[in-house]
Write an enzyme that holds these catalytic residues in place. Structure first.
Site, mmCIF file in Angstrom:
data_model
loop_
_atom_site.group_PDB
_atom_site.id
_atom_site.type_symbol
_atom_site.label_atom_id
_atom_site.label_comp_id
_atom_site.label_asym_id
_atom_site.label_seq_id
_atom_site.Cartn_x
_atom_site.Cartn_y
_atom_site.Cartn_z
ATOM 1 N N TYR A 144 12.687 52.955 101.960
ATOM 2 C CA TYR A 144 11.262 53.522 101.803
ATOM 3 C C TYR A 144 11.176 54.422 103.310
ATOM 4 C CZ TYR A 144 6.257 53.738 102.068
ATOM 5 O OH TYR A 144 4.868 54.125 102.124
ATOM 6 N N ASP A 239 16.116 56.846 109.839
ATOM 7 C CA ASP A 239 14.492 56.413 109.826
ATOM 8 C C ASP A 239 14.528 55.174 110.548
ATOM 9 O OD1 ASP A 239 12.044 55.100 109.398
ATOM 10 O OD2 ASP A 239 12.059 55.760 107.265
ATOM 11 N N LYS A 267 5.633 52.326 113.468
ATOM 12 C CA LYS A 267 5.486 50.591 114.087
ATOM 13 C C LYS A 267 5.325 50.327 115.383
ATOM 14 C CE LYS A 267 6.303 49.466 109.450
ATOM 15 N NZ LYS A 267 6.876 50.391 108.491
HETATM 16 C C1 PLP Z 1 6.808 51.587 107.232
HETATM 17 C C2 PLP Z 1 7.873 52.328 107.156
HETATM 18 C C3 PLP Z 1 7.723 53.804 107.082
HETATM 19 C C4 PLP Z 1 6.267 54.431 106.799
HETATM 20 O O1 PLP Z 1 5.630 54.363 107.876
HETATM 21 P P1 PLP Z 1 3.879 54.194 107.878
HETATM 22 O O2 PLP Z 1 3.419 54.226 109.124
HETATM 23 O O3 PLP Z 1 3.496 53.288 106.846
HETATM 24 O O4 PLP Z 1 3.490 55.747 107.286
HETATM 25 C C5 PLP Z 1 8.698 54.784 106.957
HETATM 26 N N1 PLP Z 1 10.181 54.270 107.010
HETATM 27 C C6 PLP Z 1 10.165 52.917 107.256
HETATM 28 C C7 PLP Z 1 11.621 52.520 107.425
HETATM 29 C C8 PLP Z 1 9.200 51.905 107.200
HETATM 30 O O5 PLP Z 1 9.482 50.835 107.416
#
Ligand code: PLP
Length: 428
Positions: A144, A239, A267
């Site tokens: 994601y 990511d 995060k």
């Molecule tokens: C949570 C998450 C996102 C998206 O971040 P948001 O602040 O919810 O837009 C993207 N990549 C990873 C790996 C994530 O865990």
């Protein structure tokens, strides 16, 4: 436990907010029932509107690595708020957090702050496309990267080179530039590069996957991605929205000693306020406006409250030399405890863990990619989730989510959790 007030608040929310929530997984669709409304939180505990106390294993989906309402973060936000909450002009604290973050992140000269992980990943691929002059990106099934159009893609049957959108509203035109590979399967990546010569701008990957449960990279997988990108003049985007400042001060790049070209954050970097960021070496970051041609902007980017929270968080993390060892020990203790409990029963299970990310899958086979993550028994998970909730232990309301361990958890909390799991699994 009773959730009367949560239930009535949810009913009211459903009247005015689609599904009653501002982010879908909160709605408990994956586990049934209605979501719990939280009133406040402190350390390792959530206190809901019905007066229940829950031990929190989600921690706002990662940011609260030092516990809820962590005082240095709260104090920093309060004192900044009194000076004004947004200016749309440069502030000194942006340079302070950028310098500190870059001292922790390997292989990056500059960092740009945005408002979410979604924005960070969306901007990173635009930058990669602008830098390479190529259109396509490779992503992995089950990873994601936020909800921007390019990432909401799943393999259509038989379509190995073209993705099909898995949300209405994402156009086929966008989807065809996202190529889908399988996590931990280098051959699936190599095939895409062979079929699309000189067209792939970047591979984007969660270097330790956390959005299909916790799925660690197999030995050689990340090294292989690095080598493929280098050989094809494509960029490797890590990511690290979930893993950054969680698995090590320098994230997975530090943990596994692999260099990404662009790294995305979110995060933890915001200490619980809406912050994302992406970082790379000068050569790449100089492509960004206003220095370079790739446009990227934000009215609230670098917001002083968000920067104050992030700076206090990163300061705490960088000055605590035993934090990651402590988190690893606590999570290992939990892992061993859960394993010992589950071994007493006949239920098939797999536990995956890297540092303070851990997930329990009700499945016999090793969970190494999206297909094996999906093989878990969802019905068992639902009962497990509600059983733990009833014991006052809050894990994510979906079988595809990682548990995020916070340093605020005590060994008594962990022991309580392990014994609660024993009581719950005995009834399954
Ligand atoms: C949570 C998450 C996102 C998206 O971040 P948001 O602040 O919810 O837009 C993207 N990549 C990873 C790996 C994530 O865990």
């Amino acid at each position: 436990m009773l959730y009367q007030r949560s239930s009535s608040l949810f009913a009211a929310a459903e009247q005015v907010i689609p599904g009653g929530v501002n982010s879908p997984v909160r709605a408990f669709k994956g586990v049934g029932g209605t979501p719990i409304f939280v009133e406040r939180a402190k350390g390792a505990y959530l206190y809901d509107v019905d007066g229940n106390r829950l031990i929190d294993y989600i921690n706002s989906w990662g940011p609260m690595i030092l516990g809820h309402a962590y005082e240095p973060v709260v104090d920093a936000v309060i004192s900044k708020a009194k000076l004004g909450t947004s200016f749309g002009m440069p502030t000194e604290i942006e340079t302070q957090i950028a310098s500190l973050a870059l001292s922790m992140i390997p292989n990056a000269d500059k960092i740009r702050f945005v408002n979410s992980g979604t924005e960070a990943c969306m901007s990173a691929i635009r930058l990669a496309r602008g830098f390479t002059g190529r259109a396509k990106i490779v992503k992995f099934a089950g990873c994601y990267h936020g909800h921007s159009d390019s990432f909401l893609i799943q393999a259509g049957s038989g379509a190995i080179t073209f993705g099909t959108p898995n949300s209405p509203g994402v156009t086929q035109g966008t989807a065809q530039d996202t190529l889908l590979a399988d996590f931990n399967d280098l051959d699936s990546v190599k095939k895409l590069f062979e079929a699309n010569p000189n067209q792939i701008a970047a591979i984007i990957v969660e270097p330790v996957a956390g959005n299909m449960g916790c799925v660690p990279p197999l030995a050689g997988f990340l090294e292989g991605l690095r080598a493929i990108c280098t050989a094809h003049n494509s960029l490797l985007i890590f990511d690290e929205v979930m893993t950054g400042f969680r698995l090590a001060a320098g994230g997975v790049q530090e943990l596994y000693n692999i260099k990404a070209d662009i790294t995305c954050f979110g995060k933890v970097i915001g200490g619980g306020l809406p912050v994302g960021a992406f970082a790379a070496r000068n050569e790449i970051m100089n492509f960004l406006a206003p220095v370079g041609p790739v446009y990227q902007a934000g009215t609230l980017s670098g917001n002083p409250l968000a920067m104050a929270a992030g700076l206090a968080m990163l300061t705490a993390i960088s000055s605590d030399k035993t934090l990651f060892a402590r988190l690893d020990e606590k999570t290992a203790y939990l892992e061993v405890g859960i394993r010992n409990v589950l071994n007493k029963y006949t239920l098939p299970f797999t536990i995956n863990r890297v540092g303070s990310m851990i997930s329990v899958h009700f499945s016999e086979q090793p969970v190494i990619d999206f297909a094996t993550a999906k093989a878990g028994d969802n019905e068992t998970f639902k009962k497990f989730f509600h059983g733990l909730l009833n014991e006052g232990v809050y894990i994510a309301p979906s079988a595809y989510e990682t548990w995020f361990i916070t340093d605020a958890l005590t060994y008594e909390d962990l022991d309580f959790t392990i014994s609660a799991i024993d009581r719950v699994v005995a009834t399954l």
